[in-house]
Design a protein around this motif. Structure first.
Motif, PDB file in Angstrom:
ATOM      1  N   ASN A 114       0.820  -1.212   0.000  1.00 40.96           N
ATOM      2  CA  ASN A 114       0.000   0.000   0.000  1.00 40.96           C
ATOM      3  C   ASN A 114       0.850   1.256   0.000  1.00 40.96           C
ATOM      4  O   ASN A 114       0.481   2.269  -0.591  1.00 40.96           O
ATOM      5  N   ALA A 115       1.994   1.196   0.701  1.00 38.71           N
ATOM      6  CA  ALA A 115       2.843   2.378   0.872  1.00 38.71           C
ATOM      7  C   ALA A 115       4.238   1.935   1.298  1.00 38.71           C
ATOM      8  O   ALA A 115       4.434   0.790   1.714  1.00 38.71           O
ATOM      9  N   VAL A 116       5.183   2.852   1.184  1.00 38.32           N
ATOM     10  CA  VAL A 116       6.507   2.688   1.770  1.00 38.32           C
ATOM     11  C   VAL A 116       6.752   3.917   2.639  1.00 38.32           C
ATOM     12  O   VAL A 116       6.178   4.983   2.398  1.00 38.32           O
ATOM     13  N   LEU A 117       7.583   3.762   3.659  1.00 36.52           N
ATOM     14  CA  LEU A 117       7.900   4.881   4.550  1.00 36.52           C
ATOM     15  C   LEU A 117       9.251   5.445   4.142  1.00 36.52           C
ATOM     16  O   LEU A 117      10.282   4.781   4.264  1.00 36.52           O
ATOM     17  N   LEU A 118       9.247   6.670   3.640  1.00 32.32           N
ATOM     18  CA  LEU A 118      10.476   7.339   3.223  1.00 32.32           C
ATOM     19  C   LEU A 118      11.117   8.012   4.427  1.00 32.32           C
ATOM     20  O   LEU A 118      10.432   8.670   5.216  1.00 32.32           O
TER      21      LEU A 118
END
Length: 131
Positions: A114-118
């Motif tokens: 769903n997402a990645v954490l930058l």
């Protein structure tokens, strides 16, 4: 409106993302700075694509493929865990660095996340939504 479009935002925000690399520890939360030692990077995982639970064995195999992909691209890889505040079991994560957002997005999409954490040392950690 943002939370309505991203029903998982509250869960991501209520999680501490931890990683260990060569004796260095990172503990990152959404909106807080990343570790200086990692530079620009991203927390990524292959577990539970699209937040649909898979068996532990399937998740481990997918994570091994992700780890191999990251290392094959000559990225540094710190083993990690996304640990929810509510005490639920955490999800294994990998902190990959140095890694620019566009490349992190391609990797996250390839593993149907769903997402990645930058993360970055001088900027607040932020989610990059992939769908």
């Amino acid at each position: 409106m943002f939370a309505a479009r991203h029903p998982w935002l509250a869960a991501y925000a209520a999680t501490t993302y931890r990683a260990l690399w060569r004796g260095r520890v990172a503990a990152v939360r959404l909106g807080r700075r990343g570790p200086a030692w990692a530079g620009q990077g991203a927390f990524v995982t292959a577990w539970n694509p699209r937040s649909a639970p898979l068996s532990p064995a399937a998740n481990r195999r997918a994570q091994a493929r992700l780890r191999a992909l990251l290392r094959g691209q000559r990225l540094r890889v710190a083993e990690g865990l996304g640990q929810p505040d509510d005490g639920h079991p955490g999800e294994p994560m990998l902190l990959a660095f140095p890694l620019r957002p566009a490349r992190a997005a391609r990797i996250g999409r390839a593993f149907r996340q769903n997402a990645v954490l930058l993360v970055a040392p001088r900027r607040p950690a932020r989610l990059l939504w992939l769908r």
